[in-house]
Design an enzyme around this catalytic site. Sequence first.
Site, PDB file in Angstrom:
ATOM      1  N   HIS A 273       0.818  -1.224   0.000  1.00 31.77           N
ATOM      2  CA  HIS A 273       0.000   0.000   0.000  1.00 31.77           C
ATOM      3  C   HIS A 273       0.851   1.273   0.000  1.00 31.77           C
ATOM      4  CE1 HIS A 273       0.666  -0.119   4.424  1.00 31.77           C
ATOM      5  NE2 HIS A 273       0.476   1.203   4.347  1.00 31.77           N
TER       6      HIS A 273
ATOM      7  N   ASP B 192       0.156  -7.711   1.804  1.00 30.11           N
ATOM      8  CA  ASP B 192       0.620  -6.325   1.759  1.00 30.11           C
ATOM      9  C   ASP B 192       2.156  -6.304   1.696  1.00 30.11           C
ATOM     10  OD1 ASP B 192       0.647  -3.595   1.771  1.00 30.11           O
ATOM     11  OD2 ASP B 192       0.256  -3.372   3.927  1.00 30.11           O
TER      12      ASP B 192
ATOM     13  N   SER C 213       4.623   2.809   7.721  1.00 23.81           N
ATOM     14  CA  SER C 213       4.213   1.711   6.843  1.00 23.81           C
ATOM     15  C   SER C 213       5.349   1.306   5.901  1.00 23.81           C
ATOM     16  CB  SER C 213       2.999   2.130   6.028  1.00 23.81           C
ATOM     17  OG  SER C 213       1.880   2.288   6.869  1.00 23.81           O
TER      18      SER C 213
END
Length: 668
Positions: free
Chosen positions: A474, A518, A611
Amino acid sequence: MQADIVSSTMLIFCVCALLVSVCQSLPIVGWIQSPGYPHGYGSDISETWKRCAPPGHVLSLRLLHLDLEESYECENDVLKISEDHNLLANLCGRMTLEELQSSVNPSLRSSSGGCLSLTFQSDYSNTERHAGFKAFYTTQDVDECWENDVVCSHFCHNYIGGYSCSCKPGYYLDEDQHECRANCTEERYGAGVLKPPGSPGPYFENADCLFSLSVDEGNQLELKFTGVFDVESRDGRCVDFLKIKTDTETFGPFCGKNRPADILTAAQHVKVIFHSDLEGTNQGFSLEYKPKGMECSGKVTPDSTVSPVRDRYQVGETVTVRCVTGYVLIDSTETFTSTCQLNGRWSPIYSCEPVNCGHPELPDLMDLTEDNPQTLYEHTISVKCSSEYYKLDGNANFTCDATGEWVAENRQTFSQHTPQCVPVCGITTESARKRIFGGENATLGQIPWQLLVKEPHRGGASLINDRWAITAAHVVENQRSLIFAGGMVNARAKEKVEMQTEKIIIHPGYKKPNFDNDIALVKMSSRVPLSENLIPVCLPEKKTNGPTMEGKMGTVSGFGATDKRIKSPFLQYGHVKEYPGFCFQSNLKVTDNMFCAGDADGGVDSCKGDSGGPLVIPLLGFGSLNTPYRLKGIVSWGPPVCGNRDYKGYYTKVENYLDWIREMMEKN
């Protein structure tokens, strides 16, 4: 009348020549005395006399009278006698003839062909009259044969003005006119017996003999030692020796008391070399030589075999020659044929050259351990990585094989199993043992695999080798290229390494809004320059059956928020542990590709902007060469509020994607 004049002239010339010859043989004599002797010398006198002896003679000086002013160290009046710069006597005062004869005169002698200098000096005044000195000089012939520096091998003969050396019968005087050498250089034809000079009995000393033996074409010389063989040796070494040489082969040197075996020379012409030193009483040897029909030896060219195999071959016979293992013919053929000739040689002859493996083509970042190693058959080479931030994957040592390939001990070839220099992973030069939200600022070198992407959204990534990084899908979705930064702990620092991406590969199973799969790989457009501040992290070795973090505490890091909203300009890290089950209640599906981790008190957590960043084990500060840091998780998703003790974050389970990671890097 004219004839009488010529005869008279010739007579005068002959008489003069005779007188010169006689004069040269007579000693030179004379007197030297101080000015005014014996009535006394005056003041301020300085006078020097120099007399020289002809070659082969010495000049001898004898003081008969000495009466000079006495002074300390003869500083007033003095008589100095010297040869060149060597002072022989420094005299003053009064001495009787007996005193002069016993203490002074014996030393007043020049070297052969040398000169003596006498210097007399008086000062400005004398309180009483002194007679001065008187000396007598003469030359004497030197008996060089008794001098220590004259060495004649055999005999020394002295004559007036010189000397000469001579030799015993059977010897000749060498060019240096001192050394006697045995006269033993001969050319012989056909059959006969060869013995050293002096035989029978002890052979001559200082012999350097060369006997040249020959027979008719189509024949070879056959040699056989008979009777006593006694050539001086000492402690297993040849002091004297016998050596036999043909155009292609050398036999010997031979010495000692063991008689050598018979020799079939395969040569029409042979040289027998005999050497002896300056001493010894050894008896020598007896060597019979005779012609025999020519044959060729069983060796055509070095490093080869022949067929059919025999020790000797007759003239006209042909053999097939093949190079031994590791050697090849220049034209790359496997064999050639050769025929025995009348002169005992094979024709044609081609050389077997050692296989040359050449210098291997080295991959990037690899060097040979030697600058110019040998590359021929059975020579070895070793390779190493040119940078300390890389390690060798594969064989390091190779040997040049008969096939022309560099082959390792396990038989793997360099060309088919080329070793590679792979980045060192999971090792840091700095370590810390402190307790990202609620974390601490990292220092340079503590987390060298941490990368940062600022645009279009802040996120993190981990360097996994010098071309690839790994992050969350992402973070890089919908992006064709990005710029990552590394080698720094301050996001605003000017001194950082910027990496342009070449390719972004998102896992095909990743689909929003769920965070399953992910994970993404990012290939850099060029090799990342590794340093102590920029080193890859290791991937997991394999998939675990138990807890993902293997029951250990780990360290998560990033440039994300340090409270509910503010992003940190500094790299932060904190220590977390794995929690079983769910991290918090959410509508998003939790899969086996995720795991939950956080801090028991809620004081440490990953947050927005972290992230894609790494979660590694062991705990930061506890890594080592045997336990490198391994990437267990990628910061993926979490609760809306960071740092709540009731909520933890989710991480992508890296070990589930090892096969996919390897496949993508190999294909791309």
